[in-house]
Design a protein around this motif. Structure first.
Motif, mmCIF file in Angstrom:
data_model
loop_
_atom_site.group_PDB
_atom_site.id
_atom_site.type_symbol
_atom_site.label_atom_id
_atom_site.label_comp_id
_atom_site.label_asym_id
_atom_site.label_seq_id
_atom_site.Cartn_x
_atom_site.Cartn_y
_atom_site.Cartn_z
ATOM 1 N N HIS A 31 -4.121 32.867 -48.272
ATOM 2 C CA HIS A 31 -3.345 31.632 -48.151
ATOM 3 C C HIS A 31 -2.778 31.480 -46.735
ATOM 4 O O HIS A 31 -2.848 30.388 -46.147
ATOM 5 N N LEU A 32 -2.225 32.541 -46.183
ATOM 6 C CA LEU A 32 -1.684 32.463 -44.827
ATOM 7 C C LEU A 32 -2.779 32.152 -43.817
ATOM 8 O O LEU A 32 -2.557 31.406 -42.863
ATOM 9 N N TYR A 33 -3.961 32.713 -44.033
ATOM 10 C CA TYR A 33 -5.070 32.426 -43.127
ATOM 11 C C TYR A 33 -5.452 30.947 -43.195
ATOM 12 O O TYR A 33 -5.645 30.294 -42.172
ATOM 13 N N GLU A 34 -5.550 30.425 -44.404
ATOM 14 C CA GLU A 34 -5.892 29.006 -44.575
ATOM 15 C C GLU A 34 -4.842 28.095 -43.941
ATOM 16 O O GLU A 34 -5.170 27.026 -43.439
ATOM 17 N N GLN A 35 -3.592 28.523 -43.963
ATOM 18 C CA GLN A 35 -2.485 27.701 -43.464
ATOM 19 C C GLN A 35 -1.972 28.189 -42.104
ATOM 20 O O GLN A 35 -0.831 27.926 -41.740
ATOM 21 N N ARG A 36 -2.808 28.869 -41.345
ATOM 22 C CA ARG A 36 -2.351 29.472 -40.098
ATOM 23 C C ARG A 36 -1.825 28.458 -39.090
ATOM 24 O O ARG A 36 -0.919 28.765 -38.315
ATOM 25 N N GLN A 37 -2.340 27.242 -39.096
ATOM 26 C CA GLN A 37 -1.833 26.209 -38.172
ATOM 27 C C GLN A 37 -0.390 25.853 -38.521
ATOM 28 O O GLN A 37 0.457 25.709 -37.645
ATOM 29 N N ILE A 38 -0.127 25.718 -39.803
ATOM 30 C CA ILE A 38 1.235 25.421 -40.265
ATOM 31 C C ILE A 38 2.155 26.602 -39.945
ATOM 32 O O ILE A 38 3.291 26.414 -39.508
#
Length: 119
Positions: A31-38
């Motif tokens: 999840h953190l990887y998918e949302q790394r921009q955020i």
């Protein structure tokens, strides 16, 4: 609440107690990887520490629930060790650009953290 539900789904299909205790790292790292921009945007602002504290609190609740019963001090030290280590690893990874495969990062965390878990 979403993190807790994700963990329960993974834990229900996991193998042993170690998988159950560290199971949060599988979905959380992805999840953190998918949302790394955020994540990068949050960490630049004042909300970064609030975000990390919120994640830490939820992960502590998850790990605390899944640890076997035992002496209170050692049990809580294990909770803080696992969650603190996880937060340190993923924060380093994301801040350095998340260049490594999330599965490798998660696997490295699990290998190290499992050696410190109470048996």
């Amino acid at each position: 609440q979403v993190l807790i539900k994700e963990h329960e789904a993974v834990a229900a299909s996991s193998g042993g107690p170690e998988d159950r205790i560290l199971g949060f790292s599988t979905f959380m790292t992805a999840h953190l990887y998918e949302q790394r921009q955020i994540f990068h945007a949050l960490m630049r602002g004042q909300g970064g520490q609030i975000f990390l504290d919120m994640i830490r609190d939820v992960l502590c609740e998850i790990v605390r629930k899944d640890l076997p019963a035992g002496e209170a001090l050692h049990r809580e030290a294990a909770v803080q060790f696992v969650v603190g280590g996880y937060i340190a690893v993923v924060t380093w990874w994301l801040r350095s650009g998340a260049k490594q495969d999330p599965n490798l990062v998660e696997g490295a965390f699990r290998a190290i953290a499992s050696s410190g878990l109470p048996r």
